[in-house]
Design a protein around this motif. Structure first.
Motif, PDB file in Angstrom:
ATOM      1  N   HIS A  41       0.891  -1.108  -0.216  1.00 42.46           N
ATOM      2  CA  HIS A  41       0.043  -0.142  -0.131  1.00 42.46           C
ATOM      3  C   HIS A  41       0.885   1.210  -0.023  1.00 42.46           C
ATOM      4  CE1 HIS A  41      -3.439  -2.281   0.787  1.00 42.46           C
ATOM      5  NE2 HIS A  41      -3.074  -2.991   1.618  1.00 42.46           N
ATOM      6  N   SER A  42       0.409   2.270  -0.683  1.00 44.40           N
ATOM      7  CA  SER A  42       0.996   3.678  -0.718  1.00 44.40           C
ATOM      8  C   SER A  42       1.304   3.991   0.611  1.00 44.40           C
ATOM      9  CB  SER A  42       0.518   4.486  -1.726  1.00 44.40           C
ATOM     10  OG  SER A  42       1.080   5.696  -1.742  1.00 44.40           O
ATOM     11  N   SER A  43       2.509   4.697   0.836  1.00 45.15           N
ATOM     12  CA  SER A  43       2.773   5.273   2.029  1.00 45.15           C
ATOM     13  C   SER A  43       2.333   6.763   1.997  1.00 45.15           C
ATOM     14  CB  SER A  43       3.909   5.052   2.692  1.00 45.15           C
ATOM     15  OG  SER A  43       4.911   5.549   1.992  1.00 45.15           O
ATOM     16  N   VAL A  44       1.877   7.090   0.691  1.00 46.39           N
ATOM     17  CA  VAL A  44       1.804   8.816   0.560  1.00 46.39           C
ATOM     18  C   VAL A  44       0.464   8.730   0.799  1.00 46.39           C
ATOM     19  CG1 VAL A  44       2.066  10.531  -1.038  1.00 46.39           C
ATOM     20  CG2 VAL A  44       3.823   8.793  -1.029  1.00 46.39           C
ATOM     21  N   GLU A  45      -0.115   9.801   1.373  1.00 41.82           N
ATOM     22  CA  GLU A  45      -1.611  10.152   1.827  1.00 41.82           C
ATOM     23  C   GLU A  45      -1.687  11.299   0.973  1.00 41.82           C
ATOM     24  OE1 GLU A  45      -4.314  11.631   5.368  1.00 41.82           O
ATOM     25  OE2 GLU A  45      -2.852  10.118   6.045  1.00 41.82           O
ATOM     26  N   ARG A  46      -2.706  11.233   0.213  1.00 39.63           N
ATOM     27  CA  ARG A  46      -3.388  12.158  -0.589  1.00 39.63           C
ATOM     28  C   ARG A  46      -3.858  13.492   0.029  1.00 39.63           C
ATOM     29  NH1 ARG A  46      -6.082   8.731  -5.694  1.00 39.63           N
ATOM     30  NH2 ARG A  46      -4.149   7.529  -6.095  1.00 39.63           N
ATOM     31  N   LYS A  47      -3.645  14.534  -0.301  1.00 40.01           N
ATOM     32  CA  LYS A  47      -4.275  15.707   0.226  1.00 40.01           C
ATOM     33  C   LYS A  47      -5.362  16.237  -0.484  1.00 40.01           C
ATOM     34  CE  LYS A  47      -3.158  20.126   2.561  1.00 40.01           C
ATOM     35  NZ  LYS A  47      -2.094  20.923   2.804  1.00 40.01           N
TER      36      LYS A  47
END
Length: 78
Positions: free
Chosen positions: A43-49
């Motif tokens: 899973h991507s560790s970058v959270e979308r803002k």
């Protein structure tokens, strides 16, 4: 990394999926040659803002205006 022939993989599929979900990589072979790899989904560790590009994207005033007749004609092959 574990290696299983296709028949063993079919027989123990649930166990192999469980092992892959825990981070293990499984290679499935057919006639001794690797044909597939079972790996865990990362899973991507970058959270979308939401709104991160606010003020950086511009949409033209005529964005939804009808296309000119000559452009429409080229779609029809005329």
């Amino acid at each position: 990394m574990q290696t299983f022939n296709i028949q063993d993989a079919k027989t123990h599929f649930s166990r192999l999926v469980e092992a892959a979900s825990e981070g293990e990589e499984i290679v499935i072979t057919k006639a001794g040659r690797p044909v597939a790899r079972l790996v865990p989904i990362t899973h991507s560790s970058v959270e979308r803002k939401f709104g991160a590009l606010k003020g950086q994207v511009r949409i033209a005033e005529d964005f939804d205006a009808p296309l000119p007749d000559d452009v429409l004609a080229s779609f029809d092959g005329r």
